[in-house]
Design a protein around this motif. Structure first.
Motif, PDB file in Angstrom:
ATOM      1  N   ASN A   1      20.662 -12.950 -21.707  1.00  0.00           N
ATOM      2  CA  ASN A   1      21.639 -12.430 -20.749  1.00  0.00           C
ATOM      3  C   ASN A   1      22.713 -11.601 -21.458  1.00  0.00           C
ATOM      4  O   ASN A   1      23.889 -11.957 -21.504  1.00  0.00           O
ATOM      5  CB  ASN A   1      22.270 -13.584 -19.971  1.00  0.00           C
ATOM      6  CG  ASN A   1      21.360 -14.111 -18.888  1.00  0.00           C
ATOM      7  OD1 ASN A   1      21.356 -13.612 -17.762  1.00  0.00           O
ATOM      8  ND2 ASN A   1      20.563 -15.121 -19.230  1.00  0.00           N
ATOM      9  N   VAL A   2      22.284 -10.496 -22.025  1.00  0.00           N
ATOM     10  CA  VAL A   2      23.191  -9.575 -22.696  1.00  0.00           C
ATOM     11  C   VAL A   2      23.712  -8.552 -21.691  1.00  0.00           C
ATOM     12  O   VAL A   2      23.264  -8.489 -20.541  1.00  0.00           O
ATOM     13  CB  VAL A   2      22.482  -8.858 -23.865  1.00  0.00           C
ATOM     14  CG1 VAL A   2      22.068  -9.852 -24.933  1.00  0.00           C
ATOM     15  CG2 VAL A   2      21.264  -8.073 -23.357  1.00  0.00           C
TER      16      VAL A   2
ATOM     17  N   ASN B   1      24.685  -8.636 -15.863  1.00  0.00           N
ATOM     18  CA  ASN B   1      25.612  -9.105 -16.894  1.00  0.00           C
ATOM     19  C   ASN B   1      26.508  -7.951 -17.333  1.00  0.00           C
ATOM     20  O   ASN B   1      26.014  -6.896 -17.753  1.00  0.00           O
ATOM     21  CB  ASN B   1      24.834  -9.636 -18.101  1.00  0.00           C
ATOM     22  CG  ASN B   1      24.166 -10.970 -17.833  1.00  0.00           C
ATOM     23  OD1 ASN B   1      24.788 -12.019 -17.945  1.00  0.00           O
ATOM     24  ND2 ASN B   1      22.885 -10.928 -17.474  1.00  0.00           N
ATOM     25  N   LEU B   2      27.815  -8.159 -17.259  1.00  0.00           N
ATOM     26  CA  LEU B   2      28.770  -7.130 -17.658  1.00  0.00           C
ATOM     27  C   LEU B   2      29.144  -7.230 -19.129  1.00  0.00           C
ATOM     28  O   LEU B   2      29.773  -6.324 -19.675  1.00  0.00           O
ATOM     29  CB  LEU B   2      30.038  -7.239 -16.806  1.00  0.00           C
ATOM     30  CG  LEU B   2      29.835  -7.116 -15.297  1.00  0.00           C
ATOM     31  CD1 LEU B   2      31.163  -7.320 -14.575  1.00  0.00           C
ATOM     32  CD2 LEU B   2      29.228  -5.766 -14.935  1.00  0.00           C
ATOM     33  N   ALA B   3      28.770  -8.336 -19.764  1.00  0.00           N
ATOM     34  CA  ALA B   3      29.054  -8.566 -21.185  1.00  0.00           C
ATOM     35  C   ALA B   3      27.922  -9.407 -21.755  1.00  0.00           C
ATOM     36  O   ALA B   3      26.982  -9.764 -21.049  1.00  0.00           O
ATOM     37  CB  ALA B   3      30.397  -9.276 -21.341  1.00  0.00           C
ATOM     38  N   ASN B   4      28.005  -9.713 -23.030  1.00  0.00           N
ATOM     39  CA  ASN B   4      27.010 -10.599 -23.632  1.00  0.00           C
ATOM     40  C   ASN B   4      27.283 -12.028 -23.180  1.00  0.00           C
ATOM     41  O   ASN B   4      28.209 -12.684 -23.655  1.00  0.00           O
ATOM     42  CB  ASN B   4      27.061 -10.502 -25.151  1.00  0.00           C
ATOM     43  CG  ASN B   4      26.065 -11.443 -25.816  1.00  0.00           C
ATOM     44  OD1 ASN B   4      25.175 -11.997 -25.157  1.00  0.00           O
ATOM     45  ND2 ASN B   4      26.201 -11.642 -27.108  1.00  0.00           N
TER      46      ASN B   4
ATOM     47  N   GLY C   1      25.420 -18.265 -27.766  1.00  0.00           N
ATOM     48  CA  GLY C   1      26.540 -18.006 -28.648  1.00  0.00           C
ATOM     49  C   GLY C   1      27.779 -17.534 -27.936  1.00  0.00           C
ATOM     50  O   GLY C   1      28.872 -17.533 -28.522  1.00  0.00           O
ATOM     51  N   SER C   2      27.655 -17.127 -26.665  1.00  0.00           N
ATOM     52  CA  SER C   2      28.816 -16.710 -25.891  1.00  0.00           C
ATOM     53  C   SER C   2      29.443 -17.919 -25.206  1.00  0.00           C
ATOM     54  O   SER C   2      28.844 -18.993 -25.122  1.00  0.00           O
ATOM     55  CB  SER C   2      28.416 -15.685 -24.823  1.00  0.00           C
ATOM     56  OG  SER C   2      27.615 -16.302 -23.823  1.00  0.00           O
TER      57      SER C   2
ATOM     58  N   GLY D   1      21.647 -20.942 -21.829  1.00  0.00           N
ATOM     59  CA  GLY D   1      21.547 -22.389 -22.047  1.00  0.00           C
ATOM     60  C   GLY D   1      21.889 -23.222 -20.836  1.00  0.00           C
ATOM     61  O   GLY D   1      21.845 -24.449 -20.901  1.00  0.00           O
ATOM     62  N   GLN D   2      22.224 -22.593 -19.711  1.00  0.00           N
ATOM     63  CA  GLN D   2      22.587 -23.339 -18.512  1.00  0.00           C
ATOM     64  C   GLN D   2      21.422 -23.441 -17.533  1.00  0.00           C
ATOM     65  O   GLN D   2      20.684 -22.474 -17.339  1.00  0.00           O
ATOM     66  CB  GLN D   2      23.746 -22.641 -17.776  1.00  0.00           C
ATOM     67  CG  GLN D   2      25.075 -22.676 -18.466  1.00  0.00           C
ATOM     68  CD  GLN D   2      26.154 -22.080 -17.572  1.00  0.00           C
ATOM     69  OE1 GLN D   2      26.136 -22.218 -16.360  1.00  0.00           O
ATOM     70  NE2 GLN D   2      27.101 -21.393 -18.202  1.00  0.00           N
ATOM     71  N   ASN D   3      21.270 -24.603 -16.922  1.00  0.00           N
ATOM     72  CA  ASN D   3      20.345 -24.756 -15.790  1.00  0.00           C
ATOM     73  C   ASN D   3      18.940 -24.233 -16.110  1.00  0.00           C
ATOM     74  O   ASN D   3      18.307 -23.566 -15.291  1.00  0.00           O
ATOM     75  CB  ASN D   3      20.925 -24.031 -14.575  1.00  0.00           C
ATOM     76  CG  ASN D   3      20.339 -24.521 -13.261  1.00  0.00           C
ATOM     77  OD1 ASN D   3      19.562 -25.474 -13.213  1.00  0.00           O
ATOM     78  ND2 ASN D   3      20.714 -23.863 -12.177  1.00  0.00           N
TER      79      ASN D   3
END
Length: 318
Positions: free
Chosen positions: A120-121, A144-147, A151-152, A158-160
């Motif tokens: 999701n970058v 996605n407007l950002a990374n 690591g973010s 890593g969710q759901n």
């Protein structure tokens, strides 16, 4: 009216710069194969979503099913969080209905196809889903407007079960995405009397036009951001070189040639499109791209060699 495209030299420099940026952006996900491109028309310009047909087949098929039955025509962008996401697709907005916000019918959920290879970058397009249910994605999607990957702080990877990225916004079309993301928002979650029960999801509703005064009753179709339509662009293999360049230029210069995707026409040896909103003609003849803006000049101006612009369009995935 401002000069369409700017001066010829300025346009060519900007286009060349865009080509360099595109080349750099492609490095991060070279293993991913872009297939079908879907164009989502908005009043700020087109959002061209380049789909990962092979890498996320079930999710792409699910998305295309909605596109092909025009489910996204009039769909609302209902959520905009700066430096995070802009989301829509699940609701329609109509001043003439009570309530004004209604849910678009959905098909059965699609199984989650998350892969760390499709993170999701910034620019990645992913499916929204219900909390604590990885296999609940249906019709809503977000950019996605950002990374927001591993690591973010957000870590949508890593969710759901990970949010399934099934495509990416073309680099030129991020101009439109950023324009939408920069619009002001209003918290309309308490506007259930006017907008209906679904208003509870509208706590960051982007506004195409400001509200005066800011009241629930004043939130109307003219104020919100809707998808005018969504449709597949013709495959590169079946498109003419001119059409590929025109699709690219429409995404790169939404403020100058709009609305996107008018019919391609021919006259006096030119293959061209006419853009009603800006009274502009852009097209090709004998291997050269031209534009005409009668409000500025009666002369047809040279844009550049078709082959040169096609090279840039191809680098952008068009």
């Amino acid at each position: 009216m401002k000069q369409v495209m700017g001066k010829r030299v300025a346009l060519k420099v900007a286009a060349l710069a865009a080509g360099v940026l595109l080349a750099g952006a492609a490095v991060a996900q070279t293993a991913l194969t872009v297939g079908t491109t879907v164009r989502v028309a908005t009043d700020k310009g087109p959002i061209d979503i380049q789909l990962y047909d092979t890498d996320a087949p079930a999710t792409v098929a699910n998305f295309l099913s909605y596109v092909r039955k025009n489910a996204y025509t009039g769909a609302l962008f209902h959520r905009s969080v700066k430096n995070f996401v802009i989301q829509g697709g699940g609701f329609s907005f109509n001043d003439a209905t009570t309530p004004r916000v209604t849910a678009i019918p959905t098909d059965p959920p699609v199984n989650n196809e998350f892969s760390a290879a499709r993170s999701n970058v910034r620019g990645a397009v992913a499916m929204a889903k219900l909390g604590s249910n990885p296999n609940s994605a249906t019709i809503q999607w977000f950019v996605n407007l950002a990374n927001n990957g591993a690591g973010s702080t957000a870590n949508l990877d890593g969710q759901n079960g990970g949010f399934t990225v099934f495509g990416r916004v073309s680099t030129p079309s991020m101009i439109t995405v950023d324009a939408l993301a920069n619009l002001p928002t209003v918290d309309a979650k308490n506007c259930t009397t006017t907008l209906g029960a679904l208003a509870t999801a509208l706590d960051t509703l982007p506004l195409a036009q400001p509200l005066t005064p800011v009241t629930c009753a004043n939130i109307k179709a003219v104020n919100v951001v809707q998808m005018r339509w969504a449709k597949e662009l013709p495959a590169k293999a079946t498109s003419t070189d001119t059409d590929r360049v025109l699709n690219y230029l429409e995404a790169l210069y939404p403020q100058h040639i709009a609305p996107a995707s008018p019919a391609t026409q021919t006259a006096q040896g030119y293959t061209y499109r006419y853009y009603a909103n800006t009274n502009a003609h852009v097209g090709s003849k004998d291997g050269v791209m031209y534009y005409l803006v009668p409000s500025i000049s009666a002369e047809i101006k040279t844009l550049g060699p078709l082959a040169e612009l096609l090279q840039q369009a191809a680098a952008a995935g068009y």
